[in-house]
Design a protein around this motif. Structure first.
Motif, PDB file in Angstrom:
ATOM      1  N   HIS A   1       0.994   7.492  11.230  1.00  0.00           N
ATOM      2  CA  HIS A   1       0.233   6.504  10.448  1.00  0.00           C
ATOM      3  C   HIS A   1       1.153   5.749   9.486  1.00  0.00           C
ATOM      4  CE1 HIS A   1      -4.086   6.931  11.347  1.00  0.00           C
ATOM      5  NE2 HIS A   1      -3.771   8.144  11.728  1.00  0.00           N
ATOM      6  N   ASP A   2       2.011   6.466   8.782  1.00  0.00           N
ATOM      7  CA  ASP A   2       2.907   5.825   7.800  1.00  0.00           C
ATOM      8  C   ASP A   2       3.890   4.865   8.467  1.00  0.00           C
ATOM      9  OD1 ASP A   2       1.638   7.305   5.843  1.00  0.00           O
ATOM     10  OD2 ASP A   2       3.294   8.739   5.585  1.00  0.00           O
TER      11      ASP A   2
ATOM     12  N   ALA B   1       2.057   1.755  10.072  1.00  0.00           N
ATOM     13  CA  ALA B   1       1.633   0.774   9.071  1.00  0.00           C
ATOM     14  C   ALA B   1       2.822  -0.044   8.569  1.00  0.00           C
ATOM     15  CB  ALA B   1       0.946   1.478   7.906  1.00  0.00           C
TER      16      ALA B   1
ATOM     17  N   PRO C   1      -2.645  -5.485  11.831  1.00  0.00           N
ATOM     18  CA  PRO C   1      -1.870  -4.491  11.073  1.00  0.00           C
ATOM     19  C   PRO C   1      -2.629  -3.825   9.938  1.00  0.00           C
ATOM     20  CG  PRO C   1      -0.526  -6.418  11.496  1.00  0.00           C
ATOM     21  CD  PRO C   1      -1.926  -6.742  11.964  1.00  0.00           C
ATOM     22  N   ASP C   2      -3.525  -4.541   9.282  1.00  0.00           N
ATOM     23  CA  ASP C   2      -4.248  -3.948   8.151  1.00  0.00           C
ATOM     24  C   ASP C   2      -5.471  -3.133   8.586  1.00  0.00           C
ATOM     25  OD1 ASP C   2      -5.696  -6.169   8.968  1.00  0.00           O
ATOM     26  OD2 ASP C   2      -6.253  -6.756   6.936  1.00  0.00           O
TER      27      ASP C   2
ATOM     28  N   GLU D   1      -5.673   2.194  10.923  1.00  0.00           N
ATOM     29  CA  GLU D   1      -5.974   3.610  10.711  1.00  0.00           C
ATOM     30  C   GLU D   1      -6.918   4.206  11.756  1.00  0.00           C
ATOM     31  OE1 GLU D   1      -7.325   6.689   7.246  1.00  0.00           O
ATOM     32  OE2 GLU D   1      -6.550   4.728   6.679  1.00  0.00           O
TER      33      GLU D   1
END
Length: 86
Positions: free
Chosen positions: A49-50, A53, A9-10, A13
């Motif tokens: 992306h938002d 995440a 998850p981190d 991007e």
């Protein structure tokens, strides 16, 4: 030899950008039925992306990549709950 990769998850991007690039390439290909590039607009890419995440941070989204060597052949977003996978 091909392999699957699950993105943490981190670290979403760059792999999300790869998914977007693959989708664009498929939308532009001439040897298939044409379809719209749904990520063409910057605001749509930012939204993806938002949301990705935030959803991944809650444990409900996985980004899976299919690779051959260093090349990414396919990417898929998986939405899941404790008992269901979409």
């Amino acid at each position: 030899t091909g392999k699957r990769q699950t993105v943490l998850p981190d670290r979403l991007e760059a792999p999300l950008d790869t998914l977007i690039d693959l989708h664009k390439a498929r939308a532009l290909t001439l040897d298939r039925k044409p379809h719209q590039d749904c990520f063409e607009r910057a605001c749509t890419r930012t939204f993806l992306h938002d949301v990705a995440a935030a959803t991944a941070a809650r444990g409900h989204l996985t980004l899976a990549l299919a690779r051959s060597g260093d090349d990414v052949l396919a990417a898929r977003l998986l939405l899941h709950t404790s008992s269901t996978l979409f």
